[in-house]
Design an enzyme around this catalytic site. Structure first.
Site, short mmCIF file in Angstrom:
data_model
loop_
_atom_site.label_atom_id
_atom_site.label_comp_id
_atom_site.label_asym_id
_atom_site.label_seq_id
_atom_site.Cartn_x
_atom_site.Cartn_y
_atom_site.Cartn_z
N ARG A 1 0.92 -1.17 -0.07
CA ARG A 1 -0.06 -0.03 0.01
C ARG A 1 0.90 1.31 0.17
NH1 ARG A 1 -4.42 1.93 4.30
NH2 ARG A 1 -2.74 2.26 5.70
N THR B 1 -0.72 7.58 -1.42
CA THR B 1 -2.31 7.68 -2.16
C THR B 1 -2.93 6.52 -1.46
OG1 THR B 1 -1.18 6.01 -3.56
CG2 THR B 1 -0.78 8.26 -4.22
N ASP C 1 4.44 -4.62 10.20
CA ASP C 1 5.70 -4.48 11.04
C ASP C 1 5.44 -4.97 12.45
OD1 ASP C 1 6.56 -2.67 9.18
OD2 ASP C 1 5.90 -0.81 10.06
C1 PRP Z 1 -1.22 -3.73 5.00
C2 PRP Z 1 -2.11 -4.64 5.28
C3 PRP Z 1 -3.06 -4.92 4.19
C4 PRP Z 1 -3.18 -3.57 3.67
C5 PRP Z 1 -4.64 -2.98 4.04
O1 PRP Z 1 -0.28 -4.05 4.18
O2 PRP Z 1 -1.38 -5.94 5.69
O3 PRP Z 1 -2.34 -5.67 3.11
O4 PRP Z 1 -2.31 -2.60 4.29
O5 PRP Z 1 -4.76 -1.68 3.62
P1 PRP Z 1 -5.77 -1.38 2.59
O6 PRP Z 1 -7.31 -2.06 3.09
O7 PRP Z 1 -5.88 0.16 2.69
O8 PRP Z 1 -5.61 -1.74 1.27
P2 PRP Z 1 0.78 -3.20 3.67
O9 PRP Z 1 0.59 -2.42 2.38
O10 PRP Z 1 1.43 -2.25 4.78
O11 PRP Z 1 2.22 -4.31 3.33
P3 PRP Z 1 2.91 -5.30 4.54
O12 PRP Z 1 1.96 -6.39 4.80
O13 PRP Z 1 4.08 -5.70 3.76
O14 PRP Z 1 3.25 -4.39 5.67
N1 URA Z 2 -2.54 -1.52 6.99
C1 URA Z 2 -2.25 -1.98 8.58
O1 URA Z 2 -1.40 -2.55 8.73
N2 URA Z 2 -2.76 -1.42 9.65
C2 URA Z 2 -3.90 -0.40 9.33
O2 URA Z 2 -4.56 -0.17 10.35
C3 URA Z 2 -4.27 -0.06 8.04
C4 URA Z 2 -3.58 -0.62 6.94
#
Ligand code: PRP
Ligand code: URA
Length: 216
Positions: free
Chosen positions: A111, A115, A211
């Protein structure tokens, strides 16, 4: 789990079982260290996958016990786990134990923090899947819904039988986005939280799931 521990409406199943809610509370606590977070996230994943699998296809089969014949069932769906990288890997770990014959197709989505768009960076899906395929999209956080919609979109065109989305915490905005685009997708979660904040984080949520799971 009993009916009181699950509330279900409009394609969202909330697992209210006290064991699941106790685990979620530990995940929400900002003081929970990575080692405990990972352990509790794995345990919660078992409960959620168990509930998400409640309506899997099965057929009756006979079995011989040491005492005599009995009737039982065997699972008949072609099960696909689709962990959304990175955070979905923890749910996949539990799901693989409960569904050992599942095929696993990883979905890489990141994500963009400015944006809030989901940017795809990995997927290798086959051109066709069996018609009896049941897909479990695994992602702890359903926030804006951008990542979930992008992951579901990969499987929709393959004409699979069912798609379920398993999350720890879902925001109303994310549920609405998923169901507006794909009303047939069932969402299984431990909580529908209040809202998103201005940075797209779920409130109260549990912070950044990736994280916290990986200690980054
Ligand atoms: C986080 C989470 C989801 C996404 C949710 O992933 O694990 O995949 O954000 O957000 P959304 O519903 O607004 O799309 P992130 O992109 O931070 O990646 P990560 O799991 O590698 O930390
Ligand atoms: N992704 C996360 O890991 N936490 C949130 O609250 C939103 C997006």
């Amino acid at each position: 789990m009993s009916a009181q521990t699950i509330s279900s409406n409009l394609g969202v199943k909330v697992v209210n079982h006290p064991l699941a809610q106790n685990l979620l509370t530990r995940l929400r606590d900002y003081q929970t260290p990575t080692s405990e977070f990972r352990q509790k996230a794995l345990q919660l994943s078992y409960f959620l996958v168990y509930e998400a699998a409640a309506d899997l296809g099965s057929r009756q089969t006979g079995v011989e016990t040491p005492i005599g014949p009995a009737m039982g069932i065997t699972l008949s769906d072609y099960i696909i786990l689709a962990p959304v990288l990175r955070a979905g890997l923890i749910i996949s770990e539990a799901a693989q134990k409960l569904l050992p014959n599942a095929r696993i197709y990883h979905v890489g989505l990141r994500r963009d923090e400015q944006t809030l768009q989901a940017i795809p960076y990995y997927s290798r899906l086959p051109e066709v899947l069996p018609v009896e395929s049941s897909v479990f999209i695994l992602d702890p956080m359903l926030a804006t819904g951008g990542s979930a919609v992008a992951a579901i979109d990969l499987f929709i065109g393959l004409k699979v039988k069912t798609i379920r989305l398993v999350s720890f915490v879902a925001a109303p905005e994310g549920i609405e986005k998923v169901h507006k685009t794909f009303p047939q997708v069932k969402i299984v979660t431990a909580s529908v939280d209040a809202q998103l904040n201005e940075h797209g984080y779920i409130v109260p949520g549990l912070g950044d799931a990736g994280d916290r799971i990986f200690g980054t």
